[in-house]
Enzyme design. Structure first.
Site, PDB file in Angstrom:
ATOM      1  N   GLY A 215     -78.486   5.636-128.697  1.00 56.36           N
ATOM      2  CA  GLY A 215     -77.802   5.099-129.859  1.00 56.36           C
ATOM      3  C   GLY A 215     -78.446   5.575-131.151  1.00 56.36           C
ATOM      4  N   GLY A 217     -80.745   4.644-134.596  1.00 48.79           N
ATOM      5  CA  GLY A 217     -81.736   3.718-135.124  1.00 48.79           C
ATOM      6  C   GLY A 217     -83.138   4.258-134.940  1.00 48.79           C
ATOM      7  N   GLY A 218     -84.102   3.570-135.534  1.00 47.87           N
ATOM      8  CA  GLY A 218     -85.472   4.035-135.516  1.00 47.87           C
ATOM      9  C   GLY A 218     -86.046   4.142-134.117  1.00 47.87           C
ATOM     10  N   ILE A 219     -85.848   3.124-133.279  1.00 47.09           N
ATOM     11  CA  ILE A 219     -86.425   3.143-131.939  1.00 47.09           C
ATOM     12  C   ILE A 219     -85.753   4.180-131.040  1.00 47.09           C
ATOM     13  CG2 ILE A 219     -86.765   1.788-129.832  1.00 47.09           C
ATOM     14  CD1 ILE A 219     -87.378  -0.611-131.631  1.00 47.09           C
ATOM     15  N   GLU A 238     -72.665   7.248-125.878  1.00 51.17           N
ATOM     16  CA  GLU A 238     -71.675   6.731-126.814  1.00 51.17           C
ATOM     17  C   GLU A 238     -71.633   7.617-128.062  1.00 51.17           C
ATOM     18  OE1 GLU A 238     -71.512   2.329-127.375  1.00 51.17           O
ATOM     19  OE2 GLU A 238     -72.300   2.853-129.352  1.00 51.17           O
TER      20      GLU A 238
END
Length: 310
Positions: A215, A217-219, A238
């Site tokens: 996905g 995001g930072g992580i 996705e």
């Protein structure tokens, strides 16, 4: 009539194209950068001419003029997911929210549980057979295309033509608007020491030959940064973004050991840089499909070691 004649017949301005919208209509817009800026700007400029029109979308990227608490009786935003452009309005109560699972939105549209009267979408230039690619967001938009009374496309040469179930024929289109504005670019998020540590911990558990769902995001991107030394990773995801592109460039992603659609990367929407969008152009190694395909666990689970990181 040839496909070129059909194209010219449907070609118009954004101001004229939005007149395909009727009072009470529900307009479906793709995820993220698949949103068509010329069409949504024209709708914003004419919003006082409409009554009870709704615009439904996951992750609106820009706060267009119609996203306005003073004019919601004319045009109102309906979020399938809140982002920076819509979260404040949702908290204040003048932007609506439809609870959902992303993967189930196409079925809800097909069953009539979520309306889809009109589709506004970005699209690639038309190919010789008369098809456009909704490569930036097939997601739930392909289901809406099949259901809608009017499909209105913003055709832009900066939108890549991708393979997969993301194509719309000119005969199914009510109006076409041409634009040459650059596709909105979304850079990688900043990664701090905490995200980096989490990313390393997760990356150490990913084996060579695993298939990934990554996905934004930072992580997630911290995980990706730690995977460049891996071998024969696959992608059934996705979102495709610059993090995945970096793994392709490093040689970590080959898709050779995927059980399901080996040799192919699978995604439902794109969110990244101009470099990513160029990479997608007619790339035989990539397919864009609706989200009920990409996010179907029975399909993704056909891959050994399918690993998800949202």
């Amino acid at each position: 009539m040839s496909v070129q004649e059909m194209y010219q017949q449907r070609r118009t301005t954004a101001a004229e194209a939005v007149r395909h919208v009727r009072d009470g209509d529900f307009i479906v817009v793709p995820t993220g950068v698949g949103e068509p800026p010329s069409l949504l700007t024209a709708l914003s400029e004419q919003r006082l001419d409409f009554r009870d029109v709704k615009v439904g979308q996951i992750l609106a990227m820009r706060k267009y003029g119609y996203i306005d608490p003073a004019t919601v009786e004319h045009v109102r935003h309906v979020a399938y997911f809140f982002g920076g452009a819509t979260r404040a309005g949702g908290q204040a109560g003048w932007i609506d929210f439809i609870p959902n699972y992303f993967s189930e939105i196409p079925a809800q549209i097909e069953r009539g549980q979520m309306p889809a009267d009109v589709v506004f979408s970005m699209a690639s230039p038309m190919d010789d057979e008369g098809f456009f690619a909704l490569s930036l967001g097939a997601d739930y938009t392909m289901a809406a295309v099949a259901k809608a009374r009017a499909v209105v496309l913003e055709v832009n040469p900066n939108v890549p033509f991708a393979f997969g179930n993301c194509r719309v024929h000119v005969s199914k289109v009510a109006a076409l608007v041409e634009s040459e504005e650059p596709v909105l670019e979304v850079g990688l998020p900043k990664i701090g020491p905490v995200q980096e540590a989490i990313g390393k911990y997760v990356a150490d558990m990913i084996e060579d030959g695993s298939t990934l769902q990554i996905g934004y995001g930072g992580i997630p991107d911290a995980v990706v940064m730690q995977l460049a030394h891996k071998r024969d990773l696959g992608i059934h995801t996705e979102m495709i973004g610059d993090g995945i592109l970096s793994l392709v460039e490093s040689g970590a992603v080959t898709n050779r050991r995927k059980n399901y659609l080996p040799g192919k990367m699978i995604a439902t929407f794109a969110l990244g840089s101009k470099k990513l969008y160029r990479f997608m152009e007619r790339n035989p190694l990539l397919e864009i499909h609706p989200v009920n395909f990409t996010n179907d666990p029975s399909l993704a689970g056909m891959n050994d070691n399918q690993i998800g990181r949202a």
